[in-house]
Design an enzyme around this catalytic site. Structure first.
Site, PDB file in Angstrom:
ATOM      1  N   SER A 251      46.925  44.181  34.898  1.00 54.47           N
ATOM      2  CA  SER A 251      47.363  42.817  34.129  1.00 54.47           C
ATOM      3  C   SER A 251      47.950  42.940  32.995  1.00 54.47           C
ATOM      4  O   SER A 251      48.973  43.550  32.865  1.00 54.47           O
ATOM      5  CB  SER A 251      45.885  42.094  34.209  1.00 54.47           C
ATOM      6  OG  SER A 251      46.315  40.579  33.999  1.00 54.47           O
TER       7      SER A 251
ATOM      8  N   ASP B 124      49.156  37.427  44.281  1.00 53.01           N
ATOM      9  CA  ASP B 124      48.468  37.775  42.900  1.00 53.01           C
ATOM     10  C   ASP B 124      48.392  36.217  42.412  1.00 53.01           C
ATOM     11  O   ASP B 124      49.526  35.818  41.834  1.00 53.01           O
ATOM     12  CB  ASP B 124      49.012  38.768  41.969  1.00 53.01           C
ATOM     13  CG  ASP B 124      48.298  39.062  40.958  1.00 53.01           C
ATOM     14  OD1 ASP B 124      47.627  38.515  40.312  1.00 53.01           O
ATOM     15  OD2 ASP B 124      48.016  40.514  40.801  1.00 53.01           O
TER      16      ASP B 124
ATOM     17  N   HIS C  80      44.215  39.563  42.483  1.00 56.56           N
ATOM     18  CA  HIS C  80      44.655  40.138  41.133  1.00 56.56           C
ATOM     19  C   HIS C  80      44.466  41.624  41.251  1.00 56.56           C
ATOM     20  O   HIS C  80      43.422  42.048  40.873  1.00 56.56           O
ATOM     21  CB  HIS C  80      43.962  39.480  40.100  1.00 56.56           C
ATOM     22  CG  HIS C  80      44.721  39.890  38.825  1.00 56.56           C
ATOM     23  ND1 HIS C  80      45.799  40.044  38.568  1.00 56.56           N
ATOM     24  CD2 HIS C  80      44.069  39.990  37.580  1.00 56.56           C
ATOM     25  CE1 HIS C  80      46.213  40.147  37.416  1.00 56.56           C
ATOM     26  NE2 HIS C  80      45.164  40.229  36.723  1.00 56.56           N
TER      27      HIS C  80
END
Length: 476
Positions: free
Chosen positions: A189, A414, A442
């Protein structure tokens, strides 16, 4: 908790920081912990210092070196992520590398930025972040100013120095202190942005970087917010298709567009009449947070199903619990500093609009693209309009010219880092190689795909570079 800063003395940056070796202490369950010294301000390295908290799990086999990991955020604790090392990295990787986590500056145990009390955070997070009246807009503006002013009042010396570029510089000092000539890294991320920034600053010091759930470095803050909102919308539509196929799905429309309209209607109703929680009112903002949190992981979709069932009867406890998980609120009402660090790093990294009118325009555009999520995601950054220290220069592409191949991983649906961002990061990096998971959730590594896991492990351990554009199937 106050910021701990001490004098650096007269050492040069090289002598005082790059030559240090970490003093490891046992901190339980096979882990070792240490403190890394870094300058508060890299432009003035003989000034004040920060102490960065570091944790490692030693390699179990024939050691190649260290692998540094970051969970994202910004604001996610690398210490907590390090303690989860046995589930974060495969046995094959842990056999060959010491797994090293660290709390970036401003986060957790590393001079945490502080802005509000726990009750103050409760009030801020419950504010109506989709204002549709002058009174709601005034309350949101006041709460956002209070957040920004609180950060300046509680951690004034740290605030200008907590951006991603400085965290990347800290990571290079950490690499040297670990005794590694080049960095091996797994970032997820926001951690992909940190890794790409590191590669751009120190391309010749890269060994292998896995950037999973990538952020597009070139997008401005409005574009990032709008893209993330659209990512949540895509993920919710995928969830809706799943829900239609199970018994007692709480979505009654049986069409994707109808499901989006149902969710939007539910959230609007909570604006007028909050749901019942654990003694707290589940406002529209908290309900939105609670609805988007289970979208991060396909395995938590059943939680969203039950939360929507509850909400249809006026109960919001599950939505509230999910929201609390995302913002780092414990059951006793205390918070980690995740929310404060997240806001502070984002506000410092690059500029946001400085006027309410610009936020309002951006929020309307985002809501059109992502009904139910767009306005909330956009208005949630409003404290940055009042930030007390200037932001860095606008976002730019990161090329990392001269770095060895860097593996960028993207998941097609995602929710938090849309797949297009991974494509963009891989294209911007001069040596970027894109690996795609056709799936949900994710990030991709250790999320159910043996194809992704095997490819990442082979790259990290043996330096085997996959074909650029390789695609892995839906979670097996």
């Amino acid at each position: 908790m106050s910021l701990t800063i001490t004098a650096c003395g007269t050492d040069t940056l090289s002598q005082g920081f790059y030559d240090q070796r970490l003093a490891w202490d046992d901190c339980g369950d096979g882990f070792e912990c240490a403190k890394l010294r870094v300058p508060l301000d890299y432009r003035h390295p003989r000034g004040e210092e920060l102490a960065i908290s570091v944790i490692r799990l030693p390699a179990t086999g024939d050691r190649l070196g260290s692998i540094v990991i970051n969970p994202g955020g910004p604001g996610g604790s690398g210490i907590d992520y390090g303690r989860a090392a046995r589930s974060v990295l495969s046995p094959q990787v842990r056999d060959r590398f010491d797994v090293v986590g660290f709390d970036p500056r401003g986060v957790g145990e590393s001079a945490p930025v502080e802005c509000l009390s726990d009750k103050g955070l409760d009030a801020f997070l419950a504010l109506d972040a989709t204002p549709d009246s002058p009174a709601e807009l005034a309350a949101l503006e006041e709460g956002s100013r209070r957040f920004a002013d609180g950060c300046q009042a509680m951690t004034p010396r740290l605030l200008p120095h907590i951006g991603t570029a400085n965290a990347a510089r800290d990571m290079d000092v950490l690499r040297a202190a670990l005794g590694d000539e080049r960095l091996t890294y797994l970032g997820k991320s926001y951690g992909t942005y940190l890794g790409a920034m590191y590669a751009d600053l120190f391309p010749t010091r890269v060994r292998a970087l896995v950037l999973d759930g990538a952020v597009d470095p070139a997008l401005n803050r409005v574009e990032l917010n709008e893209g993330q909102a659209e990512g949540f919308s895509v993920a919710f539509k995928a969830y809706a298709e799943h829900c239609f196929a199970i018994p007692d799905c709480p979505l009654t429309s049986r069409t994707v567009d109808g499901a989006v309209a149902e969710l939007s209607s539910l959230l609007r109703r909570t604006d007028e009449e909050p749901l019942r929680g654990d003694g707290r009112a589940v406002t529209e903002a908290l309900a939105t947070l609670g609805a988007l949190t289970p979208l991060y992981d396909r395995r938590t979709w059943p939680v969203l199903t039950e939360a929507l069932r509850q909400a249809s009867t006026g109960e919001g406890e599950l939505l509230l619990h999910s929201a609390d998980q995302l913002v780092g609120r414990a059951r006793d009402g205390t918070y980690s500093n995740q929310t404060e660090a997240n806001m502070a790093v984002n506000c410092v990294d690059s500029p946001y609009p400085g006027k309410l009118s610009a936020f309002a325009t951006a929020a309307k555009a985002a809501e059109r693209r992502a009904p139910g999520f767009g306005a909330y995601v956009m208005w949630g950054s409003l404290p940055c309009a009042f930030w007390p220290v200037p932001a860095a220069e606008p976002n730019r592409p990161l090329a990392a010219r001269g770095a060895p191949p860097i593996l960028v991983v993207g998941t097609t649906r995602d929710p938090a880092t849309p797949y297009g961002w991974a494509r963009a990061m891989a294209a911007q990096l001069e040596s970027g190689v894109l690996l795609t998971l056709d799936g949900d959730g994710h990030t991709a590594y250790l999320n159910g795909s043996s194809c992704v896991d095997g490819t990442v492990d082979a790259y990290l351990v043996w330096g085997r570079i996959p074909r650029d554009g390789m695609r892995c199937p839906e979670i097996e």
